[in-house]
Design an enzyme around this catalytic site. Structure first.
Site, PDB file in Angstrom:
ATOM      1  N   GLN A  33       0.836  -1.204   0.000  1.00 52.77           N
ATOM      2  CA  GLN A  33       0.000   0.000   0.000  1.00 52.77           C
ATOM      3  C   GLN A  33       0.872   1.256   0.000  1.00 52.77           C
ATOM      4  O   GLN A  33       2.087   1.173   0.180  1.00 52.77           O
ATOM      5  CB  GLN A  33      -0.894  -0.010   1.254  1.00 52.77           C
ATOM      6  CG  GLN A  33      -0.125  -0.237   2.539  1.00 52.77           C
ATOM      7  CD  GLN A  33      -0.947  -0.910   3.634  1.00 52.77           C
ATOM      8  OE1 GLN A  33      -2.140  -1.130   3.493  1.00 52.77           O
ATOM      9  NE2 GLN A  33      -0.301  -1.225   4.753  1.00 52.77           N
ATOM     10  N   HIS A  64      -8.754   3.492  19.607  1.00 52.54           N
ATOM     11  CA  HIS A  64      -7.943   2.436  20.232  1.00 52.54           C
ATOM     12  C   HIS A  64      -8.530   1.966  21.560  1.00 52.54           C
ATOM     13  O   HIS A  64      -8.509   0.769  21.868  1.00 52.54           O
ATOM     14  CB  HIS A  64      -6.491   2.909  20.392  1.00 52.54           C
ATOM     15  CG  HIS A  64      -5.790   3.024  19.069  1.00 52.54           C
ATOM     16  ND1 HIS A  64      -5.013   4.097  18.716  1.00 52.54           N
ATOM     17  CD2 HIS A  64      -5.796   2.194  17.992  1.00 52.54           C
ATOM     18  CE1 HIS A  64      -4.551   3.917  17.483  1.00 52.54           C
ATOM     19  NE2 HIS A  64      -5.011   2.780  17.032  1.00 52.54           N
ATOM     20  N   ASP A 108       0.334  -8.025  11.517  1.00 50.46           N
ATOM     21  CA  ASP A 108       0.024  -7.017  10.492  1.00 50.46           C
ATOM     22  C   ASP A 108       0.803  -7.384   9.231  1.00 50.46           C
ATOM     23  O   ASP A 108       1.964  -7.772   9.312  1.00 50.46           O
ATOM     24  CB  ASP A 108       0.402  -5.610  10.968  1.00 50.46           C
ATOM     25  CG  ASP A 108      -0.231  -4.532  10.085  1.00 50.46           C
ATOM     26  OD1 ASP A 108      -1.066  -3.768  10.586  1.00 50.46           O
ATOM     27  OD2 ASP A 108       0.112  -4.465   8.876  1.00 50.46           O
ATOM     28  N   ASP A 139       0.456 -12.437   6.786  1.00 51.26           N
ATOM     29  CA  ASP A 139      -0.942 -12.385   6.351  1.00 51.26           C
ATOM     30  C   ASP A 139      -1.839 -12.909   7.488  1.00 51.26           C
ATOM     31  O   ASP A 139      -1.713 -14.075   7.897  1.00 51.26           O
ATOM     32  CB  ASP A 139      -1.077 -13.255   5.094  1.00 51.26           C
ATOM     33  CG  ASP A 139      -2.480 -13.213   4.521  1.00 51.26           C
ATOM     34  OD1 ASP A 139      -2.605 -12.966   3.318  1.00 51.26           O
ATOM     35  OD2 ASP A 139      -3.450 -13.431   5.277  1.00 51.26           O
ATOM     36  N   ASP A 158      -8.290  -5.107  13.749  1.00 53.29           N
ATOM     37  CA  ASP A 158      -8.068  -3.661  13.660  1.00 53.29           C
ATOM     38  C   ASP A 158      -7.461  -3.404  12.287  1.00 53.29           C
ATOM     39  O   ASP A 158      -6.253  -3.213  12.149  1.00 53.29           O
ATOM     40  CB  ASP A 158      -7.121  -3.251  14.795  1.00 53.29           C
ATOM     41  CG  ASP A 158      -6.745  -1.784  14.733  1.00 53.29           C
ATOM     42  OD1 ASP A 158      -7.235  -1.070  13.837  1.00 53.29           O
ATOM     43  OD2 ASP A 158      -5.929  -1.360  15.579  1.00 53.29           O
ATOM     44  N   ASP A 161      -9.995  -0.319   5.771  1.00 50.24           N
ATOM     45  CA  ASP A 161     -11.364  -0.505   5.277  1.00 50.24           C
ATOM     46  C   ASP A 161     -11.453  -1.788   4.428  1.00 50.24           C
ATOM     47  O   ASP A 161     -10.433  -2.261   3.925  1.00 50.24           O
ATOM     48  CB  ASP A 161     -11.770   0.717   4.433  1.00 50.24           C
ATOM     49  CG  ASP A 161     -11.679   2.004   5.240  1.00 50.24           C
ATOM     50  OD1 ASP A 161     -12.349   2.101   6.274  1.00 50.24           O
ATOM     51  OD2 ASP A 161     -10.905   2.901   4.845  1.00 50.24           O
ATOM     52  N   PRO A 165      -6.338  -5.274   0.466  1.00 50.54           N
ATOM     53  CA  PRO A 165      -5.810  -6.387   1.259  1.00 50.54           C
ATOM     54  C   PRO A 165      -6.721  -6.820   2.404  1.00 50.54           C
ATOM     55  O   PRO A 165      -6.684  -7.980   2.816  1.00 50.54           O
ATOM     56  CB  PRO A 165      -4.477  -5.851   1.820  1.00 50.54           C
ATOM     57  CG  PRO A 165      -4.231  -4.542   1.208  1.00 50.54           C
ATOM     58  CD  PRO A 165      -5.432  -4.119   0.424  1.00 50.54           C
TER      59      PRO A 165
HETATM   60  N1  PUT Z   1      -8.353   1.018  11.477  1.00 49.03           N
HETATM   61  C1  PUT Z   1      -9.568   1.578  10.941  1.00 49.03           C
HETATM   62  C2  PUT Z   1      -9.330   2.306   9.695  1.00 49.03           C
HETATM   63  C3  PUT Z   1     -10.578   2.846   9.102  1.00 49.03           C
HETATM   64  C4  PUT Z   1     -10.314   3.952   8.181  1.00 49.03           C
HETATM   65  N2  PUT Z   1     -11.486   4.458   7.551  1.00 49.03           N
END
Ligand code: PUT
Length: 277
Positions: A33, A64, A108, A139, A158, A161, A165
């Protein structure tokens, strides 16, 4: 207006949100990204991924805290937590405020999110070297497929959008794997976008997919988030068991600082306006 503005423009919803920026501090294309960091006039630093705002210094505590404390105080005996995504490490830091938590594994896909957060949001990365924390860069869907059954108490998704990915993290096959990996009393919580903008397109389908994956109870909570589209955001909890618990006394006597979450806000966050019900 001669000043520089960063605008997150949403063609899907026809709205845009702008912040006055002082300077672009960093920009890079990672294998996954594009990450941009800005210094803003009034919201501190801003992280943007593929044109979408991820967090600002000023208001990230809302997100958070609400991604971590409601689910942890909803579990009767939380010990092992997995965070999928969460590379800025703000959720990790909140989770590690709980002395009962023995182990947090964060997965992540993009290590650069964490490295840039260490540079531009160092206040969120204070717990990265806590001996209970394990940071993996891989992944999250594959990790979940390979995890042992019944090995985790809480899964926190978390993510960015549900496009690109992160899309597979919002689908039933992933929820089935999460259910398998959760121990009895286990709870999954996932960021679920804006109650105003994404009720039909994301929150309702998420409820359906979680329920049909086999979760007994699904509930959405909501909270303000000024830098996300509509300024209002949500998280959806999926419970392995039908019984919904709240360790209210523990939340009242939590023994650590929070700026938005407390026992009263816990109740408040789960109260839904009629259009959401
Ligand atoms: N970690 C949430 C991100 C959302 C962004 N729109």
């Amino acid at each position: 207006d001669h000043r520089n503005w960063f605008t997150e423009a949403s063609t899907e919803t026809g709205i845009g949100f702008s912040l006055h920026t002082k300077e672009k501090l960093h920009s890079e294309q990672t294998p996954y990204q594009t990450i941009d960091i800005y210094a803003t006039e009034t919201f501190g630093n801003l992280m943007v991924i593929d044109g979408f705002v991820m967090l600002s210094t000023r208001d990230n505590f809302l997100y958070h805290e609400m991604m971590s404390h409601p689910v942890i105080f909803s579990h009767p005996h939380p010990r092992k937590v997995v965070i999928i995504g969460g590379g800025d490490c703000g959720t990790l830091q909140e989770v590690l405020k709980h002395p009962a938590i023995q182990q947090v594994t964060q997965i992540d896909i993009d290590e650069r999110v964490t490295r840039l957060s260490e540079l531009y949001f160092p206040e969120l990365c204070q717990a990265n070297h806590d001996p209970r924390a394990k940071l993996l860069f891989a992944d999250g869907i594959q990790w979940m497929q390979q995890a042992d059954a019944g090995s985790v108490d809480i899964i926190i998704v978390d993510s960015t959008d549900p496009i690109g990915p992160a899309e597979g993290l919002f689908q039933q096959p992933f929820y089935q794997e999460c259910l398998r990996v959760l121990a009895s009393d286990g709870i999954l919580v996932q960021q679920s976008e804006s109650p105003l903008l994404h009720l039909e397109s994301i929150i309702q389908p998420m409820h359906q997919a979680m329920s049909s994956a086999g979760f007994a109870t699904v509930r959405t909570l909501h909270f303000p988030q000024p830098v996300y589209p509509s300024g209002w955001w949500s998280a959806t909890l999926a419970y392995r068991n039908a019984k919904v618990d709240f360790r209210e006394l523990d939340a009242q006597n939590k023994g650590f600082d929070t700026r938005y979450y407390d026992a009263a806000m816990h109740h408040c966050a789960f109260v839904l306006p009629p259009f959401m019900k």
